[in-house]
Design a protein around this motif. Sequence first.
Motif, PDB file in Angstrom:
ATOM      1  N   LEU A 139     -62.843  76.513  43.216  1.00  0.00           N
ATOM      2  CA  LEU A 139     -62.299  75.998  41.915  1.00  0.00           C
ATOM      3  C   LEU A 139     -62.476  76.795  40.939  1.00  0.00           C
ATOM      4  N   THR A 140     -61.371  76.983  40.084  1.00  0.00           N
ATOM      5  CA  THR A 140     -61.434  78.020  38.887  1.00  0.00           C
ATOM      6  C   THR A 140     -60.878  77.401  37.793  1.00  0.00           C
ATOM      7  N   HIS A 141     -61.361  77.717  36.554  1.00  0.00           N
ATOM      8  CA  HIS A 141     -61.010  76.923  35.167  1.00  0.00           C
ATOM      9  C   HIS A 141     -60.272  77.912  34.341  1.00  0.00           C
ATOM     10  N   ASN A 142     -59.358  77.523  33.494  1.00  0.00           N
ATOM     11  CA  ASN A 142     -58.549  78.033  32.589  1.00  0.00           C
ATOM     12  C   ASN A 142     -58.550  77.729  31.128  1.00  0.00           C
ATOM     13  N   LYS A 143     -58.366  78.396  30.206  1.00  0.00           N
ATOM     14  CA  LYS A 143     -58.675  77.580  28.932  1.00  0.00           C
ATOM     15  C   LYS A 143     -57.315  77.802  28.128  1.00  0.00           C
ATOM     16  N   LYS A 144     -56.623  76.860  27.756  1.00  0.00           N
ATOM     17  CA  LYS A 144     -55.553  76.815  26.896  1.00  0.00           C
ATOM     18  C   LYS A 144     -55.831  75.913  25.803  1.00  0.00           C
ATOM     19  N   GLY A 145     -56.070  76.711  24.662  1.00  0.00           N
ATOM     20  CA  GLY A 145     -56.452  75.896  23.284  1.00  0.00           C
ATOM     21  C   GLY A 145     -57.948  75.634  23.338  1.00  0.00           C
ATOM     22  N   ASP A 146     -57.912  74.352  23.233  1.00  0.00           N
ATOM     23  CA  ASP A 146     -59.339  73.841  23.247  1.00  0.00           C
ATOM     24  C   ASP A 146     -59.729  73.212  24.515  1.00  0.00           C
ATOM     25  N   LYS A 147     -58.766  73.076  25.551  1.00  0.00           N
ATOM     26  CA  LYS A 147     -59.013  72.409  26.644  1.00  0.00           C
ATOM     27  C   LYS A 147     -59.185  73.394  27.981  1.00  0.00           C
ATOM     28  N   TYR A 148     -59.962  72.895  28.897  1.00  0.00           N
ATOM     29  CA  TYR A 148     -60.205  73.625  29.957  1.00  0.00           C
ATOM     30  C   TYR A 148     -59.442  72.987  31.109  1.00  0.00           C
ATOM     31  N   TYR A 149     -58.648  73.857  31.878  1.00  0.00           N
ATOM     32  CA  TYR A 149     -57.787  73.091  33.147  1.00  0.00           C
ATOM     33  C   TYR A 149     -58.372  73.932  34.391  1.00  0.00           C
ATOM     34  N   TYR A 150     -58.705  72.865  35.408  1.00  0.00           N
ATOM     35  CA  TYR A 150     -59.403  73.178  36.590  1.00  0.00           C
ATOM     36  C   TYR A 150     -58.196  73.295  37.754  1.00  0.00           C
ATOM     37  N   ASN A 151     -58.331  74.329  38.466  1.00  0.00           N
ATOM     38  CA  ASN A 151     -57.236  74.640  39.567  1.00  0.00           C
ATOM     39  C   ASN A 151     -57.987  75.038  40.651  1.00  0.00           C
ATOM     40  N   THR A 152     -57.098  74.574  41.840  1.00  0.00           N
ATOM     41  CA  THR A 152     -57.737  75.018  43.136  1.00  0.00           C
ATOM     42  C   THR A 152     -57.134  76.174  43.750  1.00  0.00           C
ATOM     43  N   ILE A 153     -57.819  77.214  44.037  1.00  0.00           N
ATOM     44  CA  ILE A 153     -57.196  78.432  44.519  1.00  0.00           C
ATOM     45  C   ILE A 153     -57.592  78.382  46.174  1.00  0.00           C
ATOM     46  N   SER A 154     -56.693  78.310  47.082  1.00  0.00           N
ATOM     47  CA  SER A 154     -57.031  78.325  48.571  1.00  0.00           C
ATOM     48  C   SER A 154     -57.080  79.569  48.979  1.00  0.00           C
ATOM     49  N   GLU A 155     -57.404  79.665  50.284  1.00  0.00           N
ATOM     50  CA  GLU A 155     -57.426  81.149  50.809  1.00  0.00           C
ATOM     51  C   GLU A 155     -58.181  82.271  49.981  1.00  0.00           C
ATOM     52  N   LYS A 156     -59.498  82.083  49.461  1.00  0.00           N
ATOM     53  CA  LYS A 156     -60.021  82.834  48.813  1.00  0.00           C
ATOM     54  C   LYS A 156     -61.132  83.079  49.671  1.00  0.00           C
ATOM     55  N   GLU A 157     -61.464  84.365  49.769  1.00  0.00           N
ATOM     56  CA  GLU A 157     -62.224  84.962  50.878  1.00  0.00           C
ATOM     57  C   GLU A 157     -63.686  85.097  50.255  1.00  0.00           C
ATOM     58  N   HIS A 158     -64.641  84.707  51.032  1.00  0.00           N
ATOM     59  CA  HIS A 158     -66.088  84.745  50.523  1.00  0.00           C
ATOM     60  C   HIS A 158     -66.709  85.472  51.613  1.00  0.00           C
ATOM     61  N   ILE A 159     -67.664  86.595  51.146  1.00  0.00           N
ATOM     62  CA  ILE A 159     -68.436  87.163  52.279  1.00  0.00           C
ATOM     63  C   ILE A 159     -69.846  87.274  51.758  1.00  0.00           C
ATOM     64  N   SER A 160     -70.675  86.875  52.735  1.00  0.00           N
ATOM     65  CA  SER A 160     -72.050  86.941  52.553  1.00  0.00           C
ATOM     66  C   SER A 160     -72.594  88.380  53.150  1.00  0.00           C
ATOM     67  N   LEU A 161     -73.435  88.901  52.471  1.00  0.00           N
ATOM     68  CA  LEU A 161     -73.957  89.972  52.947  1.00  0.00           C
ATOM     69  C   LEU A 161     -75.659  89.912  53.121  1.00  0.00           C
ATOM     70  N   VAL A 162     -76.292  90.511  54.148  1.00  0.00           N
ATOM     71  CA  VAL A 162     -77.584  90.072  54.578  1.00  0.00           C
ATOM     72  C   VAL A 162     -78.128  91.396  55.206  1.00  0.00           C
TER      73      VAL A 162
END
Length: 140
Positions: A17-40
């Motif tokens: 989930l990401t958010h973008n600001k346009k004027g005074d409002k925030y709009y939420y978008n869902t980006i699919s296929e985002k890669e998350h990598i955990s490091l241990v």
Amino acid sequence: MEIVKALYFDGQKDKSLTHNKKGDKYYYNTISEKEHISLVKEPGSIYLGHLALLFGAAILIKDVILDFYNRKEILIESLIAVGCDGTNDNTETNAGIIRLLEIAINRPLQWFIPLRHLLIQLNGVIQGPKAFSGAIEKSI
């Protein structure tokens, strides 16, 4: 500088989930296929952090791992082993993430890859993440 002798990583593609600001409002978008990598860090299974990328090309993942080392002031020369799952992006002999790390630091690393086929041979097919159905699990 911190010393990390063994680095384990694992990636997962999921929706973010990401958010973008346009004027005074925030709009939420869902980006699919985002890669998350955990490091241990090993030994001790100490969580180092995670990385988020828009896509998971091996060369890009290698670059962000090295960048993570630089930002956290971890001594890359102390790295002797890398562990991950056995997917082709990680273990391909010419352009996998581990091989690209070896080329970047100009020396070989010890690879720790689970032997999935051996475990299936010894224990049987995995039924699910919470199922204990094989001989090894039953003996535990």
